[in-house]
Design a protein around this motif. Structure first.
Motif, PDB file in Angstrom:
ATOM      1  N   MET A  41      59.914  57.334  26.825  1.00  9.47           N
ATOM      2  CA  MET A  41      59.138  56.619  27.846  1.00  9.47           C
ATOM      3  C   MET A  41      59.841  55.317  28.238  1.00  9.47           C
ATOM      4  N   GLU A  42      60.454  54.669  27.275  1.00  3.70           N
ATOM      5  CA  GLU A  42      61.205  53.438  27.536  1.00  3.70           C
ATOM      6  C   GLU A  42      62.384  53.743  28.467  1.00  3.70           C
ATOM      7  N   ARG A  43      63.058  54.876  28.223  1.00  8.98           N
ATOM      8  CA  ARG A  43      64.172  55.276  29.095  1.00  8.98           C
ATOM      9  C   ARG A  43      63.666  55.559  30.514  1.00  8.98           C
ATOM     10  N   ALA A  44      62.488  56.150  30.623  1.00  8.26           N
ATOM     11  CA  ALA A  44      61.905  56.430  31.944  1.00  8.26           C
ATOM     12  C   ALA A  44      61.653  55.125  32.700  1.00  8.26           C
ATOM     13  N   ILE A  45      61.163  54.116  31.986  1.00  8.84           N
ATOM     14  CA  ILE A  45      60.924  52.799  32.599  1.00  8.84           C
ATOM     15  C   ILE A  45      62.251  52.207  33.078  1.00  8.84           C
ATOM     16  N   LYS A  46      63.266  52.240  32.214  1.00  4.94           N
ATOM     17  CA  LYS A  46      64.586  51.690  32.569  1.00  4.94           C
ATOM     18  C   LYS A  46      65.143  52.382  33.805  1.00  4.94           C
ATOM     19  N   HIS A  47      65.058  53.710  33.814  1.00  5.38           N
ATOM     20  CA  HIS A  47      65.590  54.481  34.942  1.00  5.38           C
ATOM     21  C   HIS A  47      64.841  54.134  36.230  1.00  5.38           C
ATOM     22  N   THR A  48      63.532  54.036  36.147  1.00  5.44           N
ATOM     23  CA  THR A  48      62.727  53.710  37.325  1.00  5.44           C
ATOM     24  C   THR A  48      63.105  52.334  37.853  1.00  5.44           C
ATOM     25  N   LYS A  49      63.261  51.368  36.933  1.00  2.00           N
ATOM     26  CA  LYS A  49      63.652  50.014  37.366  1.00  2.00           C
ATOM     27  C   LYS A  49      64.995  50.040  38.075  1.00  2.00           C
ATOM     28  N   SER A  50      65.958  50.777  37.525  1.00  2.00           N
ATOM     29  CA  SER A  50      67.292  50.796  38.143  1.00  2.00           C
ATOM     30  C   SER A  50      67.238  51.478  39.508  1.00  2.00           C
ATOM     31  N   GLU A  51      66.429  52.525  39.644  1.00  2.00           N
ATOM     32  CA  GLU A  51      66.306  53.194  40.944  1.00  2.00           C
ATOM     33  C   GLU A  51      65.624  52.284  41.960  1.00  2.00           C
ATOM     34  N   LEU A  52      64.626  51.526  41.520  1.00  2.00           N
ATOM     35  CA  LEU A  52      63.925  50.623  42.440  1.00  2.00           C
ATOM     36  C   LEU A  52      64.821  49.460  42.862  1.00  2.00           C
ATOM     37  N   GLN A  53      65.735  49.049  41.989  1.00  2.00           N
ATOM     38  CA  GLN A  53      66.646  47.961  42.349  1.00  2.00           C
ATOM     39  C   GLN A  53      67.567  48.354  43.494  1.00  2.00           C
ATOM     40  N   LYS A  54      67.838  49.637  43.629  1.00  2.00           N
ATOM     41  CA  LYS A  54      68.727  50.103  44.690  1.00  2.00           C
ATOM     42  C   LYS A  54      68.051  50.066  46.054  1.00  2.00           C
ATOM     43  N   ILE A  55      66.716  50.003  46.060  1.00  2.00           N
ATOM     44  CA  ILE A  55      65.988  49.959  47.330  1.00  2.00           C
ATOM     45  C   ILE A  55      66.014  48.523  47.829  1.00  2.00           C
ATOM     46  N   ARG A  56      66.568  48.344  49.018  1.00  2.00           N
ATOM     47  CA  ARG A  56      66.717  46.969  49.501  1.00  2.00           C
ATOM     48  C   ARG A  56      65.378  46.405  49.942  1.00  2.00           C
ATOM     49  N   ALA A  57      65.202  45.133  49.709  1.00  2.00           N
ATOM     50  CA  ALA A  57      63.922  44.501  50.011  1.00  2.00           C
ATOM     51  C   ALA A  57      64.111  43.285  50.910  1.00  2.00           C
ATOM     52  N   GLY A  58      64.955  43.418  51.924  1.00  2.00           N
ATOM     53  CA  GLY A  58      65.099  42.328  52.877  1.00  2.00           C
ATOM     54  C   GLY A  58      66.218  41.360  52.558  1.00  2.00           C
ATOM     55  N   LYS A  62      57.432  54.280  46.027  1.00  2.00           N
ATOM     56  CA  LYS A  62      56.331  55.027  45.414  1.00  2.00           C
ATOM     57  C   LYS A  62      56.823  56.342  44.834  1.00  2.00           C
ATOM     58  N   ASN A  63      57.730  57.010  45.562  1.00  2.00           N
ATOM     59  CA  ASN A  63      58.287  58.275  45.069  1.00  2.00           C
ATOM     60  C   ASN A  63      59.063  58.065  43.779  1.00  2.00           C
ATOM     61  N   GLU A  64      59.860  56.998  43.720  1.00  2.00           N
ATOM     62  CA  GLU A  64      60.625  56.700  42.502  1.00  2.00           C
ATOM     63  C   GLU A  64      59.678  56.414  41.335  1.00  2.00           C
ATOM     64  N   ALA A  65      58.611  55.662  41.615  1.00  2.00           N
ATOM     65  CA  ALA A  65      57.639  55.355  40.565  1.00  2.00           C
ATOM     66  C   ALA A  65      56.953  56.634  40.089  1.00  2.00           C
ATOM     67  N   GLU A  66      56.624  57.521  41.018  1.00  2.00           N
ATOM     68  CA  GLU A  66      55.977  58.781  40.640  1.00  2.00           C
ATOM     69  C   GLU A  66      56.906  59.619  39.769  1.00  2.00           C
ATOM     70  N   ASP A  67      58.210  59.615  40.099  1.00  2.00           N
ATOM     71  CA  ASP A  67      59.181  60.322  39.258  1.00  2.00           C
ATOM     72  C   ASP A  67      59.174  59.752  37.838  1.00  2.00           C
ATOM     73  N   GLY A  68      59.073  58.436  37.741  1.00  2.00           N
ATOM     74  CA  GLY A  68      59.006  57.794  36.428  1.00  2.00           C
ATOM     75  C   GLY A  68      57.766  58.219  35.660  1.00  2.00           C
ATOM     76  N   LYS A  69      56.636  58.286  36.360  1.00  2.00           N
ATOM     77  CA  LYS A  69      55.386  58.705  35.711  1.00  2.00           C
ATOM     78  C   LYS A  69      55.474  60.158  35.242  1.00  2.00           C
ATOM     79  N   ILE A  70      56.102  61.000  36.060  1.00  2.00           N
ATOM     80  CA  ILE A  70      56.261  62.410  35.692  1.00  2.00           C
ATOM     81  C   ILE A  70      57.092  62.505  34.415  1.00  2.00           C
ATOM     82  N   SER A  71      58.148  61.712  34.352  1.00  2.00           N
ATOM     83  CA  SER A  71      59.000  61.704  33.165  1.00  2.00           C
ATOM     84  C   SER A  71      58.205  61.277  31.928  1.00  2.00           C
TER      85      SER A  71
END
Length: 186
Positions: free
Chosen positions: A15-32, A120-129
């Protein structure tokens, strides 16, 4: 029970790895605002091999609206430009012979909404994991029933797995909420 503790520990690590992966995927999404993380995962052809951009150049952000890429070898500038143009990042690189500069345009409302959906999709992938980790742990616990572990101990183990799952899903929700706020802030 030692076996149950091991199963819980393994589930927690997954579960910790899922959190790490989700964070890294979300960092790639630009936020302005510009961030070197925006180029993570970008591969540049370097001597015929696809190579991560951070291994062929230094990437920095001098201000909130631009990214500077300084290649270790000037000859790799055209390949860096080509990789950026061919990516789905939507950036238009300019080079001055020494560096590649990317200007980050402000996000439109439409683009912000699309990025929010992507987050949201990336977060859902994390939850599925995380839920898959829960299922694996519960399956392992059920196997212990056949190995003379009491039903009560297995039931307590399953309750612990569920508490872990709830905690990690909540953490993903918090991470997503923070990212959405970042994306929607003009």
């Amino acid at each position: 029970m030692e076996e149950i503790d091991l199963i819980l520990e393994e589930a927690k690590e997954q579960m910790e790895r899922a959190i790490k992966h989700t964070k890294s995927e979300l960092q790639k999404i630009r936020a302005g605002k510009a961030s070197p993380n925006m180029l993570d995962g970008l591969m540049v052809m370097y001597y015929g091999n696809p190579t991560p951009i951070n291994q062929v150049a230094s990437v920095s952000t001098p201000d909130a609206r631009s990214i500077i890429i300084k290649p270790f070898e000037k000859g790799s500038i055209p390949e860096i430009e080509k990789a950026i143009i061919n990516s789905d990042l939507g950036f238009n690189p300019q080079n001055d012979g020494d560096i590649v500069r990317i200007s980050i345009p402000p996000l439109t409302e439409e683009r912000r909404i699309a990025l929010s959906k992507q987050a949201k999709n990336e977060a859902e992938d994390g939850k599925i994991s995380i839920r898959n980790s829960r299922k694996e742990a519960n399956d392992e616990l059920k196997k212990l029933l056949k190995e003379s572990v009491s039903e009560d101990d297995v039931k307590d183990g399953e309750d612990s797995v569920q508490k872990l799952t709830d905690t990690y899903v909540k953490r993903i929700d918090e991470i997503l909420e923070h990212k959405e706020k970042e994306i929607m802030t003009v």
